[in-house]
Scaffold this active site. Structure first.
Site, PDB file in Angstrom:
ATOM      1  N   GLY A  55     -68.063  62.604  22.305  1.00  0.00           N
ATOM      2  CA  GLY A  55     -69.094  63.634  22.237  1.00  0.00           C
ATOM      3  C   GLY A  55     -68.592  64.861  22.964  1.00  0.00           C
ATOM      4  O   GLY A  55     -67.615  64.782  23.716  1.00  0.00           O
ATOM      5  N   CYS A  82     -63.539  57.844  24.338  1.00  0.00           N
ATOM      6  CA  CYS A  82     -63.543  59.232  24.792  1.00  0.00           C
ATOM      7  C   CYS A  82     -64.761  59.506  25.695  1.00  0.00           C
ATOM      8  O   CYS A  82     -64.850  58.957  26.775  1.00  0.00           O
ATOM      9  CB  CYS A  82     -63.469  60.167  23.591  1.00  0.00           C
ATOM     10  SG  CYS A  82     -62.979  61.823  24.074  1.00  0.00           S
ATOM     11  N   TYR A  83     -65.719  60.286  25.238  1.00  0.00           N
ATOM     12  CA  TYR A  83     -66.914  60.526  26.066  1.00  0.00           C
ATOM     13  C   TYR A  83     -67.563  59.185  26.446  1.00  0.00           C
ATOM     14  O   TYR A  83     -67.999  58.995  27.589  1.00  0.00           O
ATOM     15  CB  TYR A  83     -67.917  61.400  25.310  1.00  0.00           C
ATOM     16  CG  TYR A  83     -69.161  61.717  26.121  1.00  0.00           C
ATOM     17  CD1 TYR A  83     -69.150  62.743  27.051  1.00  0.00           C
ATOM     18  CD2 TYR A  83     -70.341  60.982  25.951  1.00  0.00           C
ATOM     19  CE1 TYR A  83     -70.286  63.030  27.811  1.00  0.00           C
ATOM     20  CE2 TYR A  83     -71.472  61.266  26.711  1.00  0.00           C
ATOM     21  CZ  TYR A  83     -71.440  62.292  27.632  1.00  0.00           C
ATOM     22  OH  TYR A  83     -72.559  62.581  28.378  1.00  0.00           O
ATOM     23  N   HIS A 169     -58.780  58.253  20.632  1.00  0.00           N
ATOM     24  CA  HIS A 169     -59.635  57.928  19.483  1.00  0.00           C
ATOM     25  C   HIS A 169     -58.943  56.918  18.558  1.00  0.00           C
ATOM     26  O   HIS A 169     -58.162  57.318  17.701  1.00  0.00           O
ATOM     27  CB  HIS A 169     -59.948  59.202  18.691  1.00  0.00           C
ATOM     28  CG  HIS A 169     -60.869  60.124  19.410  1.00  0.00           C
ATOM     29  ND1 HIS A 169     -62.236  59.986  19.356  1.00  0.00           N
ATOM     30  CD2 HIS A 169     -60.619  61.170  20.216  1.00  0.00           C
ATOM     31  CE1 HIS A 169     -62.791  60.932  20.098  1.00  0.00           C
ATOM     32  NE2 HIS A 169     -61.834  61.661  20.626  1.00  0.00           N
ATOM     33  N   GLU A 171     -60.177  55.459  16.155  1.00  0.00           N
ATOM     34  CA  GLU A 171     -60.728  55.523  14.796  1.00  0.00           C
ATOM     35  C   GLU A 171     -60.006  56.513  13.882  1.00  0.00           C
ATOM     36  O   GLU A 171     -60.097  56.397  12.671  1.00  0.00           O
ATOM     37  CB  GLU A 171     -62.236  55.854  14.852  1.00  0.00           C
ATOM     38  CG  GLU A 171     -62.590  57.263  15.306  1.00  0.00           C
ATOM     39  CD  GLU A 171     -62.639  57.431  16.836  1.00  0.00           C
ATOM     40  OE1 GLU A 171     -62.007  56.643  17.547  1.00  0.00           O
ATOM     41  OE2 GLU A 171     -63.290  58.381  17.299  1.00  0.00           O
ATOM     42  N   ASP A 227     -72.781  56.663  -7.662  1.00  0.00           N
ATOM     43  CA  ASP A 227     -73.868  56.002  -6.925  1.00  0.00           C
ATOM     44  C   ASP A 227     -74.965  55.487  -7.851  1.00  0.00           C
ATOM     45  O   ASP A 227     -75.397  54.343  -7.738  1.00  0.00           O
ATOM     46  CB  ASP A 227     -74.476  56.960  -5.886  1.00  0.00           C
ATOM     47  CG  ASP A 227     -73.420  57.469  -4.915  1.00  0.00           C
ATOM     48  OD1 ASP A 227     -72.354  56.835  -4.834  1.00  0.00           O
ATOM     49  OD2 ASP A 227     -73.664  58.498  -4.260  1.00  0.00           O
ATOM     50  N   LYS A 370     -69.195  55.507   0.812  1.00  0.00           N
ATOM     51  CA  LYS A 370     -68.766  55.739  -0.580  1.00  0.00           C
ATOM     52  C   LYS A 370     -67.695  54.739  -1.046  1.00  0.00           C
ATOM     53  O   LYS A 370     -67.762  54.208  -2.148  1.00  0.00           O
ATOM     54  CB  LYS A 370     -68.211  57.171  -0.683  1.00  0.00           C
ATOM     55  CG  LYS A 370     -68.018  57.660  -2.097  1.00  0.00           C
ATOM     56  CD  LYS A 370     -69.325  58.156  -2.634  1.00  0.00           C
ATOM     57  CE  LYS A 370     -69.226  58.725  -4.007  1.00  0.00           C
ATOM     58  NZ  LYS A 370     -70.513  59.319  -4.415  1.00  0.00           N
TER      59      LYS A 370
END
Ligand code: XMP
Length: 514
Positions: A55, A82-83, A169, A171, A227, A370
């Site tokens: 964040g 991180c944060y 990070h 991710e 979708d 998605k």
């Protein structure tokens, strides 16, 4: 909680959805919640693990997002990123300070591979850093398990309490072994089975839909996009002919698209459902006559779509359920899921039809990203060309024709676009470019063909690469491919004598060419 779940507590980081996606890549179901979520709710959900995101704030400032310390005493493994890592350390008695310089970008990190978090990771590994604040002293009970040249605590753990803090990070893909670290956390440390798969999603959803729908009637507006197609097939597998799909062909679809949708979903297709195709082309062209302002065109197309759909729905009468193709990023971005709500203009055709008589909405894809929607589609045998279809705006070619829309112009842009797509696929580029299409500029200019002077339209080719469709770069298409597309369009499409390639990025341009 309905299934084995890891939750992501969002502190406003830009990568919040990415964290959840990466966890799901480890075959563990994951949901995002705001840091404002009450601890009682978390206890009720009883997740297998909790991840605190990054964040933009400094955790030692009074106004910054925070959480009750009790979170770390639930006996549930917690991973702070991180944060989230700084906050964990700060709340548990460590020290976080502002560094003299920001550590940013790909960074060499030394990790202790004896930690369960880094099992199987190389002792020196490249990670993505983005921070000003740093952990200068770990909280009591923690030991440092990674550092960099500038950052004394790149990761820390309290193994006994299953608390882990990572400054970088894992991710983002720049962290080369990030997926391994996340999978160590969710599978080994949290003890998840890792059995979240699309086949089980499909199976579970079918059962749940059957239970919910009973012998009720279901209505679905089918656009032919990914979708709505996947949602329709799921419903059809669950309740068969209790489902009616209405497909409005507004005459602004890509070449042959209306017939393709009918071939898959219509009476000769492979699914058990009632399919209604409304050929409303002329109605739309009539309404659009002489209108050139883009927003006005969008409005007309949207409103007319609603009207057509409404007429069909009236013929069907009261239905019990209306299907919506909402997917997880829509949920998060509309502010219901995480913290970093991006206000996305929802410019889909139709919107929420309050004009149709129905009792309840069904959103079978609400939990999926998605790529997971696509996997579910493939799992159910939907043809690849539908599953991997590019994004296509609701108002269709209506906004890819600059100026007023006529049937003739629609045909020109359809033909040019079909050639462009065919050549991009032939060159093997179709899966590498996120969105590409032809648009019809309203410009006519002088050319010469054979011995004759021409005065015809210019086609614009657009191709972009993007992660989130909020920003985009024009794609680098090999020159020979562009030349081939250009000469084919000029030779094969009447009334076109020039082709241009649009190099504009977004911003300042938009992806669409309207
Ligand atoms: P822009 O042109 O705003 O487009 O950069 C961003 C992405 O959104 C798509 N787009 C739409 N999608 N209905 C949609 O469902 C619409 O009205 C619409 N307008 C733009 C566009 O194709 C791109 O992927």
């Amino acid at each position: 909680m309905k299934r084995e779940t890891v939750i992501v507590l969002d502190f406003g980081g830009q990568y919040n959805q990415l964290v959840a996606r990466r966890v799901r890549e480890c075959q563990v179901y994951c949901e995002i919640y705001s840091y404002k979520t009450d601890i009682e709710k978390i206890k009720e959900m009883n997740p297998k693990g909790i991840i605190l995101t990054g964040g933009p704030n400094s955790c030692y400032e009074a106004s910054s997002p925070t959480y009750t310390e009790e979170l770390f005493q639930l006996g549930i493994p917690v991973l702070g990123l991180c944060y989230g890592a700084q906050l964990m350390q700060y709340l548990l008695g460590g020290k976080v300070e502002r560094a003299a310089v920001r550590e940013y970008g790909k960074t060499q990190v030394q990790v202790d591979t004896d930690s369960r978090l880094f099992a199987g990771v190389s002792p020196e590994t490249i990670c993505w850093m983005s921070h000003f604040d740093y952990i200068s002293r770990t909280a009591p009970g923690f030991r440092v398990i990674a550092h960099t040249a500038d950052c004394p605590v790149a990761a820390a753990e309290n193994e006994a309490q299953k608390l882990y803090a990572i400054q970088f990070h894992p991710e983002v893909l720049h962290t080369v072994e990030g997926t391994k670290m996340l999978s160590n956390f969710v599978l080994d440390i949290c003890g998840c089975a890792g059995d979240w798969r699309m086949d089980s999603f499909v199976e579970e959803s079918i059962k749940a839909i059957r239970k919910k729908v009973g012998d009720g009637k279901v209505l679905c507006a089918l656009s032919g996009g990914v979708d709505s197609s996947v949602a329709a097939v799921l419903l059809s597998k669950a309740v068969g002919e209790q489902l009616t799909c209405v497909f409005v062909d507004h005459g602004l679809l890509r070449k042959n698209e209306g017939d393709e949708v009918e071939a898959v979903f219509g009476p000769d297709g492979s699914y058990d459902l009632n399919f209604i195709r409304v050929n409303a082309q002329e109605r739309f062209y009539e309404k659009l006559k002489g209108v050139s302002e883009p927003e006005k065109k969008r409005k007309i197309i949207g409103e007319e779509f609603i009207r057509v759909f409404e007429e069909e729905a009236k013929k069907i009468g009261m239905v019990d359920f209306l299907v919506q193709g909402t997917i997880y990023p829509d949920v998060v971005e509309s502010g219901l899921g995480g913290e970093s709500a991006v206000i996305k203009s929802h410019h889909n055709v139709g919107g929420l039809p309050d004009y149709v008589d129905f009792k309840e909405i069904i959103e079978p894809l609400r939990d999926l990203f998605k790529d997971e929607v696509r996997k579910a589609g493939l799992e159910m045998g939907i043809p690849e060309y539908l599953v991997f279809r590019q994004p296509f705006p609701g108002p269709g070619l209506g906004i890819r024709i600059i100026g007023d829309v006529t049937a003739e112009k629609v045909k020109i842009v359809q033909d040019a676009d079909a050639i462009y797509r065919e050549e991009i696929a032939k060159a093997g580029l179709d899966r590498n470019i996120n969105q590409y299409f032809a648009a019809l500029t309203n410009m006519r200019s002088v050319g010469v063909m054979g011995d004759e002077r021409t005065y015809d339209y210019a086609i614009a080719l657009r191709a972009v690469n993007t992660i989130d469709f909020m920003t985009a770069e024009s794609a680098q298409i090999p020159w020979e491919v562009l030349q081939r597309v250009t000469s084919r369009i000029i030779n094969e499409v009447s009334h076109v004598n020039r082709v241009m390639y649009d190099l504009t990025s977004k911003p300042p341009g938009t992806i669409e060419f309207e």
